[in-house]
Design a protein around this motif. Structure first.
Motif, PDB file in Angstrom:
ATOM      1  N   ALA A  55       0.847  -1.194   0.000  1.00 40.47           N
ATOM      2  CA  ALA A  55       0.000   0.000   0.000  1.00 40.47           C
ATOM      3  C   ALA A  55       0.882   1.242   0.000  1.00 40.47           C
ATOM      4  CB  ALA A  55      -0.919  -0.010   1.208  1.00 40.47           C
ATOM      5  N   ASP A  56       1.123   1.791  -1.182  1.00 39.47           N
ATOM      6  CA  ASP A  56       1.929   3.001  -1.313  1.00 39.47           C
ATOM      7  C   ASP A  56       1.247   4.193  -0.653  1.00 39.47           C
ATOM      8  OD1 ASP A  56       4.164   2.136  -2.830  1.00 39.47           O
ATOM      9  OD2 ASP A  56       2.872   1.971  -4.579  1.00 39.47           O
ATOM     10  N   ASP A  57       2.011   5.267  -0.474  1.00 44.43           N
ATOM     11  CA  ASP A  57       1.442   6.522  -0.002  1.00 44.43           C
ATOM     12  C   ASP A  57       0.279   6.940  -0.899  1.00 44.43           C
ATOM     13  OD1 ASP A  57       3.383   6.636   1.936  1.00 44.43           O
ATOM     14  OD2 ASP A  57       4.659   8.070   0.887  1.00 44.43           O
ATOM     15  N   ARG A  85      -2.604 -11.930  -0.704  1.00 40.27           N
ATOM     16  CA  ARG A  85      -2.056 -11.520   0.590  1.00 40.27           C
ATOM     17  C   ARG A  85      -1.458 -10.120   0.551  1.00 40.27           C
ATOM     18  NH1 ARG A  85       2.392 -15.650   1.753  1.00 40.27           N
ATOM     19  NH2 ARG A  85       2.707 -15.251  -0.482  1.00 40.27           N
ATOM     20  N   ASP A  86      -1.196  -9.620  -0.635  1.00 41.41           N
ATOM     21  CA  ASP A  86      -0.594  -8.297  -0.781  1.00 41.41           C
ATOM     22  C   ASP A  86      -1.548  -7.243  -0.216  1.00 41.41           C
ATOM     23  OD1 ASP A  86       0.307  -5.752  -1.929  1.00 41.41           O
ATOM     24  OD2 ASP A  86       1.579  -6.977  -3.220  1.00 41.41           O
ATOM     25  N   SER A  87      -1.017  -6.294   0.548  1.00 41.83           N
ATOM     26  CA  SER A  87      -1.865  -5.257   1.141  1.00 41.83           C
ATOM     27  C   SER A  87      -2.479  -4.341   0.093  1.00 41.83           C
ATOM     28  CB  SER A  87      -1.042  -4.423   2.141  1.00 41.83           C
ATOM     29  OG  SER A  87       0.085  -3.848   1.514  1.00 41.83           O
ATOM     30  N   VAL A  91      -7.269  -2.793  -1.942  1.00 39.98           N
ATOM     31  CA  VAL A  91      -7.382  -1.468  -2.567  1.00 39.98           C
ATOM     32  C   VAL A  91      -7.673  -1.621  -4.054  1.00 39.98           C
ATOM     33  CG1 VAL A  91      -6.203   0.722  -2.998  1.00 39.98           C
ATOM     34  CG2 VAL A  91      -5.784  -0.524  -0.866  1.00 39.98           C
ATOM     35  N   ALA A  92      -6.963  -2.554  -4.697  1.00 43.09           N
ATOM     36  CA  ALA A  92      -7.186  -2.795  -6.121  1.00 43.09           C
ATOM     37  C   ALA A  92      -8.587  -3.330  -6.371  1.00 43.09           C
ATOM     38  CB  ALA A  92      -6.136  -3.776  -6.649  1.00 43.09           C
ATOM     39  N   LEU A 392       5.849  -8.893   0.532  1.00 44.19           N
ATOM     40  CA  LEU A 392       4.856  -7.839   0.431  1.00 44.19           C
ATOM     41  C   LEU A 392       5.472  -6.487   0.754  1.00 44.19           C
ATOM     42  CD1 LEU A 392       1.867  -9.665   2.110  1.00 44.19           C
ATOM     43  CD2 LEU A 392       2.655  -9.745  -0.249  1.00 44.19           C
ATOM     44  N   ALA A 393       6.738  -6.292   0.358  1.00 43.34           N
ATOM     45  CA  ALA A 393       7.405  -5.017   0.601  1.00 43.34           C
ATOM     46  C   ALA A 393       6.753  -3.920  -0.221  1.00 43.34           C
ATOM     47  CB  ALA A 393       8.889  -5.139   0.212  1.00 43.34           C
TER      48      ALA A 393
END
Length: 401
Positions: A55-57, A85-87, A91-92, A392-393
């Motif tokens: 989840a970017d800024d 699992r990606d945060s 959002v997507a 998940l960086a």
């Protein structure tokens, strides 16, 4: 010592002069009108391929920005995540639910190589409907006419790639200000200057447009699956293998960086120094040090301290700060914050240390794994894996973007 001092001071003055010329080229580039297609002329369908990782800024706002692009043709945004699992996944999924006529979601299929961004691009290209691909990072926003300028560029059959200079916006922390300053005053200005002064192409993966047929002619994104700087390499291949031109768009794209720490900024550019060193020839990498003239001037004055060398060094330092701030202002819509002048000095010191790092080191710490980077930024072998799952960086860990 006097000779060494004189050489360093001369190099610093030469570097500052080069930066002034570069800034003049930036102003010229920005003042020229962007090419456009006539009203009613056919526009190609465009698939915006947007790999997500964490989840970017302001990720939600960044995606919303792409839901309302001003384009007379058809376009879509294909969002990619590694897995559920990606945060970024919820959002997507919310963006697809809110704007189903624009967004689609694709989960990564397989892991063909060592570059995680390219692994996603392989899947995204397979899911794209249209024949112009626009690779766009998740932490970017764009200005009016973004897709129109890309479409106008591809109206010329000799054009094989349209890329954009990148300016940073939104800083709330000192680390993000350093990041945003570097992107505008060094990366974007250098990209424009290299193209206009020496016709050298520096393609940036923050925003890179290609025809599907050209990507396939190069072997697809699969061909750069083990390349760290896939954007730069693809840009070189467009001209060398396909004989087509790279166009640098007039309008920048905007990298949103809000809360980066100084340590995160420094670690990122340690990696970038290795990318730069392995992407270019040794003489070119050595010459790049001239574009950071303030440390050279200070060391030159220290080797032969006198009022004359001190004044000359101070003039170079002040000149470098002013030209960086001017380029920063010219490439983004936001004003320059009051704390930007000292940030330029801190940025240049950290980048000078990073430059020396790139001179001697060939490995990068990348998402919990140490990888060796060979010539052409090719990833050689996995040397050590972390016991911690860092899959998940955040997107900033795309070291090649």
């Amino acid at each position: 010592m006097p000779l060494a001092s004189a050489l360093l001071l001369f190099a610093a003055c030469f570097g500052l002069t080069a930066l002034l010329v570069q800034y003049a080229l930036v102003l010229r580039h920005r003042r020229e009108r962007a090419p456009t297609l006539p009203p009613g002329a056919p526009r190609p369908g465009i698939s915006i391929l947007k790999p997500l990782c964490g989840a970017d800024d302001d990720l939600e706002a960044n995606l919303e920005h792409f839901a309302r692009l001003d384009y007379a043709g058809a376009y879509e945004v294909v969002l990619g995540v590694r897995d559920h699992r990606d945060s970024a996944f919820p959002v997507a999924r919310a963006a697809v639910a809110r704007w189903p006529h624009v967004f689609r979601l694709a989960l990564q299929e397989g892991t063909p190589g060592l570059n995680p961004k390219v692994n996603q691009l392989v899947t995204l290209a397979d899911h794209a409907r249209y024949d112009v691909f626009v690779i766009s990072d998740s932490n970017t926003r764009v200005g009016p006419g973004y897709l129109e300028e890309i479409a106008a560029g591809f109206a010329d059959p000799t054009v094989g790639c349209v890329t954009h200079p990148v300016a940073g916006i939104g800083e709330r922390t000192f680390g993000s200000l350093l990041d945003n300053l570097y992107l505008a005053s060094s990366a974007a200005a250098g990209m424009i200057g290299a193209k206009r002064f020496a016709n050298q192409d520096i393609v940036v993966g923050k925003s890179m447009a290609l025809r599907r047929e050209d990507v396939e002619s190069l072997g697809g994104f699969f061909s750069v699956r083990d390349v760290l700087a896939e954007d730069y390499v693809i840009g070189q291949w467009v001209t060398r293998k396909l004989g087509r031109r790279v166009v640098v768009a007039r309008t920048p794209v905007f990298n949103v960086s809000l809360g980066k720490s100084v340590g995160a900024f420094f670690q990122r550019y340690l990696r970038w120094s290795v990318i730069h060193r392995t992407a270019v020839t040794p003489p070119t990498y050595l010459a790049q040090s001239l574009l950071n003239p303030a440390p050279l001037a200070v060391f030159g004055a220290m080797l032969n301290p006198s009022p004359r060398t001190g004044v000359l060094a101070l003039a170079v330092v002040v000149g470098k700060v002013l030209v960086d701030l001017a380029a920063f202002r010219a490439l983004r819509p936001q004003p320059v914050p009051a704390w930007a002048p000292p940030a330029v000095l801190v940025k240049d010191v950290l980048l000078y240390v990073a430059w020396w790092h790139g001179l001697f080191f060939r490995t990068v710490e990348w998402r919990g794994t140490r990888l060796r980077v060979g010539a052409g930024t090719r990833l050689m072998a996995r040397a050590r894996a972390s016991a911690v799952d860092t899959s998940l960086a955040p997107q900033d860990e795309w070291a090649a973007s």
